[in-house]
Design a protein around this motif. Structure first.
Motif, short mmCIF file in Angstrom:
data_model
loop_
_atom_site.label_atom_id
_atom_site.label_comp_id
_atom_site.label_asym_id
_atom_site.label_seq_id
_atom_site.Cartn_x
_atom_site.Cartn_y
_atom_site.Cartn_z
N HIS A 1 -66.47 -11.41 -8.80
CA HIS A 1 -66.89 -12.61 -9.52
C HIS A 1 -68.04 -12.33 -10.47
O HIS A 1 -68.35 -13.14 -11.34
CB HIS A 1 -67.26 -13.73 -8.54
CG HIS A 1 -66.10 -14.20 -7.75
ND1 HIS A 1 -65.19 -15.09 -8.21
CD2 HIS A 1 -65.68 -13.87 -6.50
CE1 HIS A 1 -64.26 -15.31 -7.30
NE2 HIS A 1 -64.54 -14.57 -6.26
N HIS A 2 -68.70 -11.21 -10.29
CA HIS A 2 -69.82 -10.83 -11.16
C HIS A 2 -69.40 -9.75 -12.17
O HIS A 2 -69.78 -9.81 -13.33
CB HIS A 2 -71.00 -10.32 -10.31
CG HIS A 2 -72.09 -9.70 -11.11
ND1 HIS A 2 -72.86 -10.42 -11.99
CD2 HIS A 2 -72.54 -8.43 -11.17
CE1 HIS A 2 -73.74 -9.62 -12.56
NE2 HIS A 2 -73.56 -8.40 -12.08
N ASN A 3 -68.64 -8.78 -11.70
CA ASN A 3 -68.25 -7.65 -12.54
C ASN A 3 -66.92 -7.13 -12.03
O ASN A 3 -66.83 -6.63 -10.92
CB ASN A 3 -69.32 -6.56 -12.47
CG ASN A 3 -69.05 -5.40 -13.38
OD1 ASN A 3 -67.95 -5.22 -13.89
ND2 ASN A 3 -70.06 -4.59 -13.60
N GLU A 4 -65.90 -7.21 -12.86
CA GLU A 4 -64.57 -6.78 -12.41
C GLU A 4 -64.39 -5.27 -12.44
O GLU A 4 -63.40 -4.74 -11.95
CB GLU A 4 -63.48 -7.46 -13.22
CG GLU A 4 -63.47 -7.06 -14.68
CD GLU A 4 -62.45 -7.84 -15.48
OE1 GLU A 4 -61.33 -7.33 -15.67
OE2 GLU A 4 -62.77 -8.96 -15.91
N TRP A 5 -65.34 -4.53 -12.98
CA TRP A 5 -65.23 -3.09 -13.11
C TRP A 5 -66.06 -2.39 -12.05
O TRP A 5 -67.28 -2.41 -12.08
CB TRP A 5 -65.67 -2.64 -14.51
CG TRP A 5 -64.88 -3.32 -15.57
CD1 TRP A 5 -65.30 -4.33 -16.38
CD2 TRP A 5 -63.52 -3.10 -15.91
NE1 TRP A 5 -64.30 -4.73 -17.22
CE2 TRP A 5 -63.18 -3.99 -16.95
CE3 TRP A 5 -62.54 -2.22 -15.45
CZ2 TRP A 5 -61.92 -4.04 -17.53
CZ3 TRP A 5 -61.29 -2.26 -16.03
CH2 TRP A 5 -60.98 -3.16 -17.06
N MET A 6 -65.41 -1.76 -11.10
CA MET A 6 -66.10 -1.12 -9.98
C MET A 6 -66.81 0.17 -10.38
O MET A 6 -67.85 0.49 -9.83
CB MET A 6 -65.09 -0.83 -8.86
CG MET A 6 -65.70 -0.21 -7.62
SD MET A 6 -66.94 -1.28 -6.88
CE MET A 6 -68.41 -0.42 -7.26
N VAL A 7 -66.26 0.92 -11.30
CA VAL A 7 -66.83 2.23 -11.63
C VAL A 7 -68.28 2.11 -12.12
O VAL A 7 -69.14 2.87 -11.65
CB VAL A 7 -65.92 2.99 -12.62
CG1 VAL A 7 -66.58 4.28 -13.08
CG2 VAL A 7 -64.58 3.29 -11.95
N PRO A 8 -68.63 1.19 -13.02
CA PRO A 8 -70.05 1.07 -13.39
C PRO A 8 -70.94 0.67 -12.20
O PRO A 8 -72.08 1.12 -12.10
CB PRO A 8 -70.07 -0.01 -14.47
CG PRO A 8 -68.68 -0.03 -15.01
CD PRO A 8 -67.78 0.34 -13.86
N MET A 9 -70.41 -0.15 -11.31
CA MET A 9 -71.18 -0.53 -10.12
C MET A 9 -71.44 0.70 -9.25
O MET A 9 -72.54 0.92 -8.76
CB MET A 9 -70.44 -1.60 -9.32
CG MET A 9 -70.10 -2.86 -10.07
SD MET A 9 -71.50 -3.94 -10.36
CE MET A 9 -71.74 -4.63 -8.75
N ALA A 10 -70.41 1.53 -9.07
CA ALA A 10 -70.57 2.76 -8.30
C ALA A 10 -71.57 3.69 -8.97
O ALA A 10 -72.33 4.38 -8.29
CB ALA A 10 -69.21 3.45 -8.11
N ALA A 11 -71.59 3.71 -10.29
CA ALA A 11 -72.55 4.56 -11.01
C ALA A 11 -73.99 4.11 -10.75
O ALA A 11 -74.88 4.95 -10.60
CB ALA A 11 -72.25 4.54 -12.51
N VAL A 12 -74.20 2.81 -10.66
CA VAL A 12 -75.55 2.31 -10.34
C VAL A 12 -75.94 2.75 -8.93
O VAL A 12 -77.05 3.24 -8.70
CB VAL A 12 -75.62 0.78 -10.49
CG1 VAL A 12 -76.92 0.23 -9.94
CG2 VAL A 12 -75.43 0.37 -11.94
#
Length: 131
Positions: free
Chosen positions: A46-57
């Motif tokens: 619901h905040h960010n549909e892209w997991m890869v940038p989240m994993a990068a953080v």
């Protein structure tokens, strides 16, 4: 500079979460942050549909703070933190990162970055949840 052994802090948090009834599992990945992408986690959808940038953080937090992914839920993420920010100024910068990563922590928590920074200063566990 790390203040604690990342593995020991992760073990401590895993014990705390297990005691609260959170199921724990293993994912075949080289790093915890990579496990989020490998398993296809969509907890922040619901905040960010892209997991890869989240994993990068999270990968950045692994390197900078000795963070380890310890728990993943439907819309939650639990990290152990070996070297949390020790002073308010540093915590304020990290709080801004947390706000960009998971606004609910700040907005539905203390309501501002100052209050949130006070909450994470010296804290060895970071919890994130998304509505």
């Amino acid at each position: 500079m790390l203040k604690a052994d990342p593995g020991a802090v992760a073990d401590w948090l895993a014990g705390e979460l297990a005691a609260r009834g959170m199921p724990l599992g293993l994912v075949a990945a080289g790093r915890g942050a990579d496990a989020l992408a490998v398993m296809g986690w969509q907890g922040a959808l619901h905040h960010n549909e892209w997991m890869v940038p989240m994993a990068a953080v999270v990968r950045s937090w692994e390197d900078r703070f000795g963070a380890r992914v310890v728990g993943v839920g439907f819309n939650t993420l639990e990290l152990s933190v070996a070297a949390p920010p020790a002073d308010h100024e540093h915590a304020l910068h990290v709080a801004a990162e947390h706000w960009a990563f998971c606004p609910d922590n700040v907005v539905q928590g203390p309501g501002d970055l100052q209050g949130y920074a006070a909450q994470i200063t010296g804290r060895h566990a970071w919890s994130f949840w998304w509505d």
